[in-house]
Write a protein that holds these residues in place. Structure first.
Motif, PDB file in Angstrom:
ATOM      1  N   PHE A 182       0.829  -1.158  -0.064  1.00 24.04           N
ATOM      2  CA  PHE A 182      -0.007  -0.022   0.000  1.00 24.04           C
ATOM      3  C   PHE A 182       0.885   1.253   0.181  1.00 24.04           C
ATOM      4  N   SER A 183       0.260   2.293  -0.477  1.00 24.62           N
ATOM      5  CA  SER A 183       1.234   3.507  -0.655  1.00 24.62           C
ATOM      6  C   SER A 183       1.365   4.066   0.911  1.00 24.62           C
ATOM      7  N   PRO A 184       2.219   4.382   1.184  1.00 24.96           N
ATOM      8  CA  PRO A 184       2.441   5.092   2.652  1.00 24.96           C
ATOM      9  C   PRO A 184       1.666   6.400   2.789  1.00 24.96           C
ATOM     10  N   THR A 185       1.447   7.083   1.665  1.00 29.69           N
ATOM     11  CA  THR A 185       1.062   8.274   1.776  1.00 29.69           C
ATOM     12  C   THR A 185      -0.545   8.457   1.900  1.00 29.69           C
ATOM     13  N   HIS A 186      -1.268   7.297   1.997  1.00 29.34           N
ATOM     14  CA  HIS A 186      -2.774   7.142   2.441  1.00 29.34           C
ATOM     15  C   HIS A 186      -3.514   7.818   1.281  1.00 29.34           C
ATOM     16  N   ASN A 187      -3.152   7.478  -0.019  1.00 32.23           N
ATOM     17  CA  ASN A 187      -3.741   8.262  -1.148  1.00 32.23           C
ATOM     18  C   ASN A 187      -4.457   7.241  -1.876  1.00 32.23           C
ATOM     19  N   GLY A 188      -4.901   5.974  -1.078  1.00 32.87           N
ATOM     20  CA  GLY A 188      -5.789   4.819  -1.665  1.00 32.87           C
ATOM     21  C   GLY A 188      -5.265   3.951  -2.626  1.00 32.87           C
ATOM     22  N   MET A 189      -4.004   3.991  -2.854  1.00 34.17           N
ATOM     23  CA  MET A 189      -3.437   3.129  -3.962  1.00 34.17           C
ATOM     24  C   MET A 189      -2.715   1.855  -3.310  1.00 34.17           C
ATOM     25  N   LEU A 190      -2.986   0.729  -4.086  1.00 32.48           N
ATOM     26  CA  LEU A 190      -2.399  -0.382  -3.776  1.00 32.48           C
ATOM     27  C   LEU A 190      -1.842  -1.105  -4.836  1.00 32.48           C
ATOM     28  N   ALA A 191      -0.495  -1.786  -4.685  1.00 32.08           N
ATOM     29  CA  ALA A 191       0.085  -2.418  -5.885  1.00 32.08           C
ATOM     30  C   ALA A 191       0.243  -4.143  -5.647  1.00 32.08           C
ATOM     31  N   MET A 192      -0.008  -4.701  -6.599  1.00 32.97           N
ATOM     32  CA  MET A 192       0.021  -6.240  -6.499  1.00 32.97           C
ATOM     33  C   MET A 192       0.822  -6.850  -7.630  1.00 32.97           C
ATOM     34  N   GLY A 193       1.732  -7.708  -7.143  1.00 30.10           N
ATOM     35  CA  GLY A 193       2.541  -8.506  -8.008  1.00 30.10           C
ATOM     36  C   GLY A 193       1.984  -9.919  -8.229  1.00 30.10           C
ATOM     37  N   SER A 194       2.487 -10.441  -9.287  1.00 30.13           N
ATOM     38  CA  SER A 194       1.981 -11.813  -9.667  1.00 30.13           C
ATOM     39  C   SER A 194       2.993 -12.623 -10.194  1.00 30.13           C
ATOM     40  N   TYR A 195       3.040 -13.948 -10.244  1.00 31.98           N
ATOM     41  CA  TYR A 195       3.948 -14.565 -10.823  1.00 31.98           C
ATOM     42  C   TYR A 195       3.812 -14.607 -12.338  1.00 31.98           C
ATOM     43  N   ASN A 196       2.782 -14.135 -12.989  1.00 32.47           N
ATOM     44  CA  ASN A 196       2.841 -14.194 -14.472  1.00 32.47           C
ATOM     45  C   ASN A 196       3.604 -12.938 -15.010  1.00 32.47           C
ATOM     46  N   GLN A 197       4.258 -12.321 -14.035  1.00 31.51           N
ATOM     47  CA  GLN A 197       5.478 -11.120 -14.426  1.00 31.51           C
ATOM     48  C   GLN A 197       4.720  -9.832 -14.603  1.00 31.51           C
ATOM     49  N   ALA A 198       3.496  -9.835 -13.965  1.00 29.48           N
ATOM     50  CA  ALA A 198       3.035  -8.277 -14.068  1.00 29.48           C
ATOM     51  C   ALA A 198       2.847  -7.840 -12.734  1.00 29.48           C
ATOM     52  N   THR A 199       2.605  -6.544 -12.754  1.00 31.02           N
ATOM     53  CA  THR A 199       2.375  -5.752 -11.363  1.00 31.02           C
ATOM     54  C   THR A 199       1.127  -4.793 -11.847  1.00 31.02           C
TER      55      THR A 199
END
Length: 362
Positions: A230-247
């Motif tokens: 999760f973004s530490p700036t509390h802007n409501g964004m999250l990132a997810m990485g997967s084993y199919n080489q995509a984020t």
């Protein structure tokens, strides 16, 4: 320890706000010490033998280390399916470095404070983001293991607080591959194969919201969700990485997809936002580079090399508290440190004789 507890006995995490201290005008801001790279860091503590002593796994090894948010302790994961908690001594600031360097390496500096033995291999674990040793109700961490629900452990007593359970189409428990609390600590996000489940921290059990990602869905990772940040700036964004080489980057509230980032040579094993939330760092298995993405225009700013192109192991990295430098492990047993403002290598030091799995900076 891996067994479930009855729902009526479960004690969900209390996230009631504590009293905010009054900051006077005379208070001075804390300044992080400047890092020096002309000399290697000195070893203060040594922990080795307790990971082998009494372990049923003769080839036991350390898999990861994570500092608590308040810096009072750190949590380790090892191949023997055990989570060990080490609290720092009260006199840590008074230790003579010369005496530490001359300490007998045949003995550990001190024993762990708590041990939690899971029934199966530990996939992932994370601290509650507002954990503070001065508030025992906040001293918890979550873990996920093979064929078991997500466990919420008490970091003071070592007892199981509660479980968060997901079920498959056959009504059997399915394990999460990754877990992360959101920035406010009110929801627990868990990554599965082609889907993510979101649990309300205050309502343990089997209630959750599920978001599935189809193979041809441009807005989601078509594979195992291996890492969540999760973004530490509390802007409501999250990132997810997967084993199919995509984020993929999403809006937390409604899981609306914003961007999908491609560029990793192997399956993504870790995603991490910069302290200002403008950049995202991603790393993968059998991939020699950590990629720095500018999330404002989704371009690769630079690549950071690490020795990891010949292993499927999850080798982690971390950013130190001031947000200026990133440290990463590798197959060469070195910790490499990079300047995040320039992307230049600043130095390295020997941390292990073999593969160095995880780097946790505090």
């Amino acid at each position: 320890m891996g067994a479930e507890v009855m729902e009526e006995e479960q004690q969900p995490l209390s996230t009631q706000p504590t009293e905010t201290p009054i900051i006077t005008e005379t208070a001075t801001a804390y300044l992080w010490p400047a890092l020096k790279f002309d000399v290697p860091p000195r070893k203060i503590y040594h922990f080795c033998h307790q990971f082998r002593r009494g372990s049923p796994n003769t080839n036991n090894f350390l898999k990861g280390v994570k500092w608590s948010p308040d810096g009072s302790c750190f949590l380790t994961s090892s191949e023997d399916n055990t989570l060990r908690l080490f609290y720092l001594p009260d006199n840590v600031g008074e230790i003579e470095l010369e005496s530490c360097a001359a300490a007998d390496a045949s003995e550990d500096s001190y024993e762990c404070s708590l041990m939690v033995s899971e029934a199966e291999s530990v996939y992932d674990y994370c601290w509650y983001p507002y954990m503070s040793a001065s508030d025992v109700t906040s001293c918890v961490y979550a873990s996920t293991t093979k064929d078991h629900p997500i466990h919420l452990w008490d970091a003071v007593s070592g007892q199981l607080r509660c479980t968060y359970r997901a079920y498959d189409a056959m009504d059997e428990i399915t394990a999460a591959y990754s877990v992360a609390f959101n920035s406010s600590g009110t929801r627990l996000f868990a990554g599965y194969n082609k889907s993510i489940r979101v649990f309300d921290v205050h309502r343990p059990g089997r209630e959750f919201k599920q978001y599935s990602f189809l193979q041809n869905d441009k807005g989601g990772p078509a594979g195992i969700v291996s890492s969540i940040a999760f973004s530490p700036t509390h802007n409501g964004m999250l990132a997810m990485g997967s084993y199919n080489q995509a984020t993929a980057i999403y809006v937390e509230d409604n899981m609306e997809p914003l961007y999908v980032l491609h560029g990793q040579e192997g399956g993504v094993t870790q995603v991490l936002f910069s302290k200002d939330g403008n950049y995202l760092y991603t790393g993968g298995r059998k991939d020699p580079y950590i990629l720095c993405w500018d999330v404002r225009n989704t371009v690769i700013v630079y690549k950071l090399y690490r020795s990891s192109e010949n292993t499927n192991q999850r080798i982690s990295f971390d950013i130190e508290p001031s947000g200026r430098h990133l440290g990463t492990g590798g197959q060469d047993g070195l910790v490499h440190v990079y300047d995040l403002q320039t992307g230049y290598w600043r130095g390295s030091f020997q941390a292990a004789s073999g593969i160095f799995f995880q780097d946790s900076l505090n």
